[in-house]
Design a protein around this motif. Sequence first.
Motif, mmCIF file in Angstrom:
data_model
loop_
_atom_site.group_PDB
_atom_site.id
_atom_site.type_symbol
_atom_site.label_atom_id
_atom_site.label_comp_id
_atom_site.label_asym_id
_atom_site.label_seq_id
_atom_site.Cartn_x
_atom_site.Cartn_y
_atom_site.Cartn_z
ATOM 1 N N VAL A 40 0.859 -1.177 0.000
ATOM 2 C CA VAL A 40 0.000 0.000 0.000
ATOM 3 C C VAL A 40 0.894 1.225 0.000
ATOM 4 N N ILE A 41 0.621 2.139 -0.941
ATOM 5 C CA ILE A 41 1.437 3.340 -1.114
ATOM 6 C C ILE A 41 0.591 4.565 -0.814
ATOM 7 N N ARG A 42 1.166 5.488 -0.047
ATOM 8 C CA ARG A 42 0.526 6.772 0.224
ATOM 9 C C ARG A 42 1.539 7.853 -0.142
ATOM 10 N N SER A 43 1.169 8.650 -1.143
ATOM 11 C CA SER A 43 2.108 9.628 -1.715
ATOM 12 C C SER A 43 3.315 8.879 -2.264
ATOM 13 N N ASP A 44 4.509 9.151 -1.750
ATOM 14 C CA ASP A 44 5.705 8.464 -2.237
ATOM 15 C C ASP A 44 6.266 7.531 -1.177
ATOM 16 N N GLN A 45 5.382 7.097 -0.269
ATOM 17 C CA GLN A 45 5.846 6.290 0.849
ATOM 18 C C GLN A 45 5.047 5.001 0.923
ATOM 19 N N LEU A 77 10.127 5.089 -2.401
ATOM 20 C CA LEU A 77 9.601 4.202 -3.442
ATOM 21 C C LEU A 77 10.529 4.142 -4.653
ATOM 22 N N GLN A 78 11.074 5.285 -5.074
ATOM 23 C CA GLN A 78 11.946 5.267 -6.246
ATOM 24 C C GLN A 78 13.199 4.446 -5.998
ATOM 25 N N GLU A 79 13.700 4.473 -4.775
ATOM 26 C CA GLU A 79 14.879 3.661 -4.455
ATOM 27 C C GLU A 79 14.546 2.177 -4.495
ATOM 28 N N LEU A 80 13.358 1.829 -4.011
ATOM 29 C CA LEU A 80 12.941 0.420 -4.073
ATOM 30 C C LEU A 80 12.751 -0.040 -5.520
ATOM 31 N N LEU A 81 12.182 0.840 -6.342
ATOM 32 C CA LEU A 81 11.996 0.487 -7.753
ATOM 33 C C LEU A 81 13.351 0.255 -8.421
ATOM 34 N N ALA A 82 14.304 1.126 -8.145
ATOM 35 C CA ALA A 82 15.631 0.966 -8.748
ATOM 36 C C ALA A 82 16.301 -0.310 -8.276
ATOM 37 N N ARG A 83 15.998 -0.687 -7.023
ATOM 38 C CA ARG A 83 16.656 -1.860 -6.430
ATOM 39 C C ARG A 83 16.029 -3.173 -6.881
ATOM 40 N N PHE A 84 14.721 -3.195 -6.998
ATOM 41 C CA PHE A 84 14.042 -4.473 -7.244
ATOM 42 C C PHE A 84 13.460 -4.616 -8.652
ATOM 43 N N ARG A 130 13.370 -0.303 -14.992
ATOM 44 C CA ARG A 130 13.485 1.018 -14.354
ATOM 45 C C ARG A 130 13.279 2.155 -15.352
ATOM 46 N N SER A 131 13.708 1.950 -16.610
ATOM 47 C CA SER A 131 13.662 3.026 -17.593
ATOM 48 C C SER A 131 12.250 3.500 -17.878
ATOM 49 N N TRP A 132 11.253 2.628 -17.681
ATOM 50 C CA TRP A 132 9.877 3.082 -17.939
ATOM 51 C C TRP A 132 9.017 3.114 -16.676
ATOM 52 N N VAL A 133 9.405 2.396 -15.625
ATOM 53 C CA VAL A 133 8.625 2.398 -14.383
ATOM 54 C C VAL A 133 8.749 3.742 -13.664
ATOM 55 N N MET A 180 6.733 6.452 -15.255
ATOM 56 C CA MET A 180 5.313 6.203 -15.020
ATOM 57 C C MET A 180 4.933 6.657 -13.605
ATOM 58 N N HIS A 181 5.818 6.370 -12.634
ATOM 59 C CA HIS A 181 5.548 6.781 -11.257
ATOM 60 C C HIS A 181 5.532 8.302 -11.130
ATOM 61 N N GLN A 182 6.458 8.972 -11.813
ATOM 62 C CA GLN A 182 6.500 10.433 -11.768
ATOM 63 C C GLN A 182 5.265 11.034 -12.430
ATOM 64 N N GLY A 183 4.812 10.403 -13.529
ATOM 65 C CA GLY A 183 3.608 10.893 -14.194
ATOM 66 C C GLY A 183 2.384 10.778 -13.313
ATOM 67 N N ARG A 184 2.323 9.719 -12.509
ATOM 68 C CA ARG A 184 1.169 9.565 -11.628
ATOM 69 C C ARG A 184 1.154 10.657 -10.565
ATOM 70 N N ALA A 185 2.355 11.060 -10.098
ATOM 71 C CA ALA A 185 2.421 12.134 -9.100
ATOM 72 C C ALA A 185 1.874 13.441 -9.655
ATOM 73 N N GLN A 186 1.872 13.534 -10.997
ATOM 74 C CA GLN A 186 1.358 14.742 -11.634
ATOM 75 C C GLN A 186 -0.089 14.573 -12.088
ATOM 76 N N GLY A 187 -0.725 13.517 -11.647
ATOM 77 C CA GLY A 187 -2.131 13.330 -11.942
ATOM 78 C C GLY A 187 -2.437 12.406 -13.096
ATOM 79 N N GLU A 188 -1.395 11.833 -13.734
ATOM 80 C CA GLU A 188 -1.641 10.915 -14.849
ATOM 81 C C GLU A 188 -2.045 9.549 -14.295
ATOM 82 N N SER A 189 -2.840 8.823 -15.078
ATOM 83 C CA SER A 189 -3.282 7.492 -14.647
ATOM 84 C C SER A 189 -2.291 6.433 -15.109
ATOM 85 N N ASP A 190 -2.172 5.350 -14.327
ATOM 86 C CA ASP A 190 -1.284 4.237 -14.674
ATOM 87 C C ASP A 190 -2.036 3.221 -15.517
#
Length: 538
Positions: free
Chosen positions: A19-24, A48-55, A60-63, A66-76
């Motif tokens: 479960v993610i709330r904001s970037d945590q 979250l970005q560190e976990l994505l880079a790690r796992f 990573r190049s597209w995930v 996508m995560h940054q776009g969602r922070a700006q209101g875009e849908s996944d």
Amino acid sequence: MLDSAEYQPLEGLPAPVVVIRSDQIIYTNPAMLTLLGIGLEEVRATKLQELLARFTPMDRSWVEPMHQGRAQGESDPDPVWLRVRVAGGQERAYSVRQGSGLRSEDRLLMLLDVEGEASMRRLTEALVEAAGELVRCRDEQAVLEMAVEAIHRQGFFVTVMLLEGDSLIHGPMRQDPVQVAAGERLYGQPIQEIRFPRSSMPHLEEVLTRRKAAFHQDLFKMLETFHAAELLAQMRRAYPAVRGLDAPIFVEGEPYGILAIHGETLTPTSAATLELFARQVGGALENVRHHRRAAARLAELSRLQSELVAQERLTVLGEAAGVVAHEIRNPLGAILNAAAVLKRDKLGPIGASAVEMLEEEATRLDAIVRDLLDVVRPLEPRPRPLHPGELARRTLELFRERRQLGNVRVTMDEAPELPTLQADETLLQLALENLMRNAVQASPPGGEVRVAVARVPEGIRLTVEDEGPGVSPADAQRIFEPFFTTRTTGTGLGLAVVRRVVVAHGGTVSVGQRPGGGARFELRLPLQVESRPLPHAP
């Protein structure tokens, strides 16, 4: 610390949940922690970005975008496919399903293991790529090697069982070397030399008859009537839950062999894909044969064209030869008669030497005219039973009697039990004399000429090798043309005669390099004359 007690009901789910709330990350269930191999506190303390880079390093190049776009209101997109680096360092494919959390700002992600689907996709992509490469192969062995390597790289063991009459033999394979060694010890010979009667392998016979692949949930149970119990027991210990596939390979509508595949990850779905690949292998083998036949037709067309050019050249040469024979031979006869009369008179040393030189040169000119007539005259073989070894020995003896060998040694290698030829003895001896004379003249003093007679599938092979300078590839293209010679004293007619004699018998003649230096001339003659006389001047 973020309050995550409200998500405690997700603790018992077998699927990983986060479960993610904001970037945590505020919550992960035990299945997710087991998957990642880290503790809850470490998860909460990592962005979250560190976990994505790690796992998810591969994605990573597209995930991350996508995560940054969602922070700006875009849908996944939903679902999302990810390759996750799990505990132990391996990567597995997951389908990420998204949902709303208990609060509006929460996002719930559930990971569904789709490794089987991902493996299927990778297998399909790999086999499609391999099929594209197969059509470029120009050799059947290369097709089979490339096919088994492509399958083996996907984690399967594979063998091509080839049909040879009523037997099956092992072709290209990628197998566990330990199991192969055990089988060879049991059977007492290399695996490629073992011939299995088709009747002993009814499961494969059924595959070829039905033209349909067979999938085996328990490969070893199916092999109980085929392999020895000792070998099967050892294979079961090494691979307790292996499945198998036998896919037929057909080439031009005829059975060619079996693509036998096994592995613990083999499924009915992947088996269906591999069956289609077996058809692609058959198509690639057909492609090789089509190219081979096209190359043979092109070579035959080139041969016919060369022969036509040679025929036209000989026609023109024949017209000139008729004039030369008439206009030169009569004066030469008169000169030789005059020289014979002069030799009976008492001449001084200078006169006797001049007459002898006159006679030698006139004789040489007469031999050139005779060779020229041999090149252009019609050759119509009169076949009779002839032993090729006796012909070679007799020709060699003639050279010894005429003292034409000089300081060159001649050895002969005659294969036992040579068949009898139906051929023209006079013409073949003429051809062999020219070949031996050419070899003796090309060899250095003290050199060796080797004559060999052997049986080949199409009839008889006769070779003459020398230790001379050899024949360059460029000269080899023209060496049998009339008047082409590489020697300053040669006429270029002897080898032209050889070619005409061989062609008139339906055979072939070729020249190449002898191992170690020198030239190697090879005649191949059928056992029965296939007469193809070249046209002659009218």
